[in-house]
Design a protein around this motif. Structure first.
Motif, PDB file in Angstrom:
ATOM      1  N   ARG A 142     -39.605 -74.079  -1.849  1.00 11.06           N
ATOM      2  CA  ARG A 142     -37.844 -75.029  -1.889  1.00 11.06           C
ATOM      3  C   ARG A 142     -38.232 -75.925  -3.330  1.00 11.06           C
ATOM      4  O   ARG A 142     -38.671 -75.365  -4.414  1.00 11.06           O
ATOM      5  CB  ARG A 142     -37.899 -75.836  -1.085  1.00 11.06           C
ATOM      6  CG  ARG A 142     -38.757 -75.715   0.397  1.00 11.06           C
ATOM      7  CD  ARG A 142     -37.832 -77.041   1.013  1.00 11.06           C
ATOM      8  NE  ARG A 142     -38.393 -76.842   3.002  1.00 11.06           N
ATOM      9  CZ  ARG A 142     -37.357 -75.694   3.654  1.00 11.06           C
ATOM     10  NH1 ARG A 142     -36.249 -75.327   3.000  1.00 11.06           N
ATOM     11  NH2 ARG A 142     -37.301 -76.057   4.876  1.00 11.06           N
ATOM     12  N   ASP A 144     -45.661 -74.722   7.235  1.00 15.01           N
ATOM     13  CA  ASP A 144     -44.881 -75.199   9.119  1.00 15.01           C
ATOM     14  C   ASP A 144     -44.590 -76.985   8.339  1.00 15.01           C
ATOM     15  O   ASP A 144     -44.898 -77.942   9.336  1.00 15.01           O
ATOM     16  CB  ASP A 144     -46.889 -75.688  10.175  1.00 15.01           C
ATOM     17  CG  ASP A 144     -47.370 -74.359  10.335  1.00 15.01           C
ATOM     18  OD1 ASP A 144     -46.502 -73.280   9.934  1.00 15.01           O
ATOM     19  OD2 ASP A 144     -48.478 -73.676  10.854  1.00 15.01           O
ATOM     20  N   ASP A 145     -43.833 -76.899   7.966  1.00 16.91           N
ATOM     21  CA  ASP A 145     -42.995 -78.240   7.306  1.00 16.91           C
ATOM     22  C   ASP A 145     -43.665 -79.249   6.375  1.00 16.91           C
ATOM     23  O   ASP A 145     -42.915 -80.366   6.565  1.00 16.91           O
ATOM     24  CB  ASP A 145     -42.037 -77.862   8.262  1.00 16.91           C
ATOM     25  CG  ASP A 145     -41.195 -77.553   9.000  1.00 16.91           C
ATOM     26  OD1 ASP A 145     -40.822 -76.695   7.851  1.00 16.91           O
ATOM     27  OD2 ASP A 145     -41.001 -77.050  10.294  1.00 16.91           O
ATOM     28  N   GLN A 146     -44.741 -78.846   6.070  1.00 18.98           N
ATOM     29  CA  GLN A 146     -45.545 -79.764   6.438  1.00 18.98           C
ATOM     30  C   GLN A 146     -45.482 -79.879   3.985  1.00 18.98           C
ATOM     31  O   GLN A 146     -45.892 -78.811   3.595  1.00 18.98           O
ATOM     32  CB  GLN A 146     -46.999 -80.103   6.825  1.00 18.98           C
ATOM     33  CG  GLN A 146     -47.207 -80.555   7.688  1.00 18.98           C
ATOM     34  CD  GLN A 146     -46.034 -82.281   7.744  1.00 18.98           C
ATOM     35  OE1 GLN A 146     -46.572 -82.947   7.538  1.00 18.98           O
ATOM     36  NE2 GLN A 146     -45.324 -82.000   9.519  1.00 18.98           N
ATOM     37  N   ALA A 190     -42.842 -72.342   2.820  1.00 17.33           N
ATOM     38  CA  ALA A 190     -41.558 -71.870   2.336  1.00 17.33           C
ATOM     39  C   ALA A 190     -41.025 -72.512   1.139  1.00 17.33           C
ATOM     40  O   ALA A 190     -42.244 -73.981   0.664  1.00 17.33           O
ATOM     41  CB  ALA A 190     -40.589 -72.966   3.345  1.00 17.33           C
ATOM     42  N   PHE A 203     -44.265 -75.933   0.890  1.00 23.16           N
ATOM     43  CA  PHE A 203     -44.547 -76.872   2.094  1.00 23.16           C
ATOM     44  C   PHE A 203     -45.367 -75.572   3.118  1.00 23.16           C
ATOM     45  O   PHE A 203     -44.420 -74.211   3.142  1.00 23.16           O
ATOM     46  CB  PHE A 203     -42.975 -76.919   3.497  1.00 23.16           C
ATOM     47  CG  PHE A 203     -42.269 -77.815   2.148  1.00 23.16           C
ATOM     48  CD1 PHE A 203     -42.418 -79.160   3.087  1.00 23.16           C
ATOM     49  CD2 PHE A 203     -41.503 -77.884   1.295  1.00 23.16           C
ATOM     50  CE1 PHE A 203     -41.990 -79.787   2.504  1.00 23.16           C
ATOM     51  CE2 PHE A 203     -40.673 -78.917   0.475  1.00 23.16           C
ATOM     52  CZ  PHE A 203     -40.836 -80.186   1.529  1.00 23.16           C
ATOM     53  N   ASN A 231     -46.075 -70.594   8.806  1.00 19.51           N
ATOM     54  CA  ASN A 231     -44.530 -70.110   7.611  1.00 19.51           C
ATOM     55  C   ASN A 231     -45.226 -71.535   6.495  1.00 19.51           C
ATOM     56  O   ASN A 231     -45.511 -72.317   6.155  1.00 19.51           O
ATOM     57  CB  ASN A 231     -43.678 -70.475   8.620  1.00 19.51           C
ATOM     58  CG  ASN A 231     -43.562 -70.128   9.710  1.00 19.51           C
ATOM     59  OD1 ASN A 231     -43.851 -69.199  10.102  1.00 19.51           O
ATOM     60  ND2 ASN A 231     -43.078 -70.597  10.871  1.00 19.51           N
ATOM     61  N   HIS A 276     -38.700 -68.730   2.162  1.00 16.94           N
ATOM     62  CA  HIS A 276     -39.526 -68.569   3.796  1.00 16.94           C
ATOM     63  C   HIS A 276     -40.004 -67.295   3.713  1.00 16.94           C
ATOM     64  O   HIS A 276     -39.184 -66.291   3.745  1.00 16.94           O
ATOM     65  CB  HIS A 276     -37.824 -68.773   4.584  1.00 16.94           C
ATOM     66  CG  HIS A 276     -36.952 -70.244   4.535  1.00 16.94           C
ATOM     67  ND1 HIS A 276     -37.366 -71.318   4.649  1.00 16.94           N
ATOM     68  CD2 HIS A 276     -36.147 -69.604   3.887  1.00 16.94           C
ATOM     69  CE1 HIS A 276     -36.717 -72.222   3.927  1.00 16.94           C
ATOM     70  NE2 HIS A 276     -35.478 -71.281   4.068  1.00 16.94           N
ATOM     71  N   ASP A 318     -34.578 -71.465  -2.244  1.00 15.83           N
ATOM     72  CA  ASP A 318     -35.818 -71.660  -1.200  1.00 15.83           C
ATOM     73  C   ASP A 318     -35.321 -69.995  -0.792  1.00 15.83           C
ATOM     74  O   ASP A 318     -35.652 -68.665  -0.510  1.00 15.83           O
ATOM     75  CB  ASP A 318     -35.237 -71.608   0.019  1.00 15.83           C
ATOM     76  CG  ASP A 318     -34.947 -73.471   0.482  1.00 15.83           C
ATOM     77  OD1 ASP A 318     -35.305 -74.202  -0.808  1.00 15.83           O
ATOM     78  OD2 ASP A 318     -34.310 -74.343   0.650  1.00 15.83           O
TER      79      ASP A 318
END
Length: 310
Positions: free
Chosen positions: A244, A253-255, A242, A251, A240, A233, A231
């Motif tokens: 992975r 913002d975690d989407q 990411a 991703f 943000n 980040h 990963d």
């Protein structure tokens, strides 16, 4: 153009898992030979050495070197001097000097030289680069942890000088960040953990920054069991990001914003076919330079001995 007649040198795990399927699916190539001390491939000519392969098959157009980096320089030089196009598995060599010498040789050779970084062809890497291009990066953290017993079972060369230890997988992360970050970055300090019976590190913590003092850190481990962690980040002024699973997912913002099937080695061979057609070379040593800097600046710590059986 007729298919490129290619031979593989070093028929080990990576060649069987990745190179053979990628070549079989690419009509631009015709696999006609392999050279390996301990293996052969049904349906193609098999030789013990590259020298034997080149002597017996002058019609060969290209070679793909899947051997350990410590022996790759001599093989690449031999193939280039024979006028062949050469593809190098990562890392492209044991030292920067070797790779730079090969790049110079390729300039005066009829053959192309391609120093590959397969992780740059992961499906979310280019979308990540484009997303980051218009944003200010505040912080980067690399978390690259895998189990050497799964990916390199019984391969002692990886613990010898030039084998690179944990940097064999971690250079994949460095190949991604050098491709997606808009500015060069530089190592300031690090810690490398060497098993007492090995000449290469099994874990490392690295601290980089760029010209704008952006903190870039890396946590590397070659002993992670269970799920593997590949990963990256990145914190920016507009959210943000990411990457992975080695760059297969992006991703924001975690989407989940981007995901596609893995096509790294097919992408490499598509690029190699382009270089062969144009008689051009593609040699980027930035990821290897960061590894060399880590060995130069990193503080060495001795840890418990490593044994393949656990």
């Amino acid at each position: 153009m007729p298919p490129i007649k290619i031979g593989i040198v070093g028929l080990g795990k990576i060649a069987r898992d990745q190179h053979l399927p990628a070549l079989a699916a690419n009509p631009d190539f015709d696999l006609v030979a392999v050279a390996s001390r301990n293996a052969s491939q049904e349906g193609v000519a098999s030789f013990a050495t590259l020298e034997e392969m080149l002597e017996a098959m002058p019609e060969l157009d290209a070679v793909s070197l899947c051997t350990p980096p410590t022996v790759r320089y001599g093989q690449a030089r031999q193939a280039l001097r024979a006028g062949k196009h050469v593809m190098l598995e990562k890392p492209p060599g044991a030292t920067l000097s070797e790779v730079e010498d090969l790049a110079q040789l390729a300039e005066s050779s009829p053959g192309s030289l391609f120093a590959t970084w397969h992780s740059r062809y992961a499906p979310a890497v280019e979308p990540a680069r484009q997303w980051l291009a218009s944003r200010r990066i505040r912080k980067v953290h690399i978390e690259w942890k895998e189990d050497v017993r799964v990916w390199h079972p019984g391969q002692r060369w990886i613990w010898e000088p030039g084998g690179m230890g944990v940097f064999d997988p971690a250079i994949n992360a460095l190949s991604i960040v050098t491709a997606i970050l808009p500015r060069r970055f530089f190592l300031h300090e690090g810690t490398l953990q060497f098993p007492e019976n090995c000449q290469a590190p099994i874990a490392a913590n690295l601290y980089f920054s760029d010209s704008q003092d952006t903190p870039i850190t890396a946590d590397l481990d070659f002993l992670q069991t269970g799920p593997q962690t590949w990963d990256i980040h990145i914190e920016t002024d507009e959210g943000n990001l990411a990457l992975r699973k080695g760059g297969s997912q992006m991703f924001v913002d975690d989407q989940l914003e981007h995901e596609a099937p893995e096509q790294e080695y097919p992408g490499l061979y598509a690029r190699f076919a382009e270089l062969v057609a144009r008689r051009e070379s593609d040699v980027d040593v930035a990821p290897l330079r960061h590894v060399a800097d880590a060995f130069l600046l990193g503080r060495r710590e001795t840890v418990a001995a490593f044994h393949d059986e656990g």
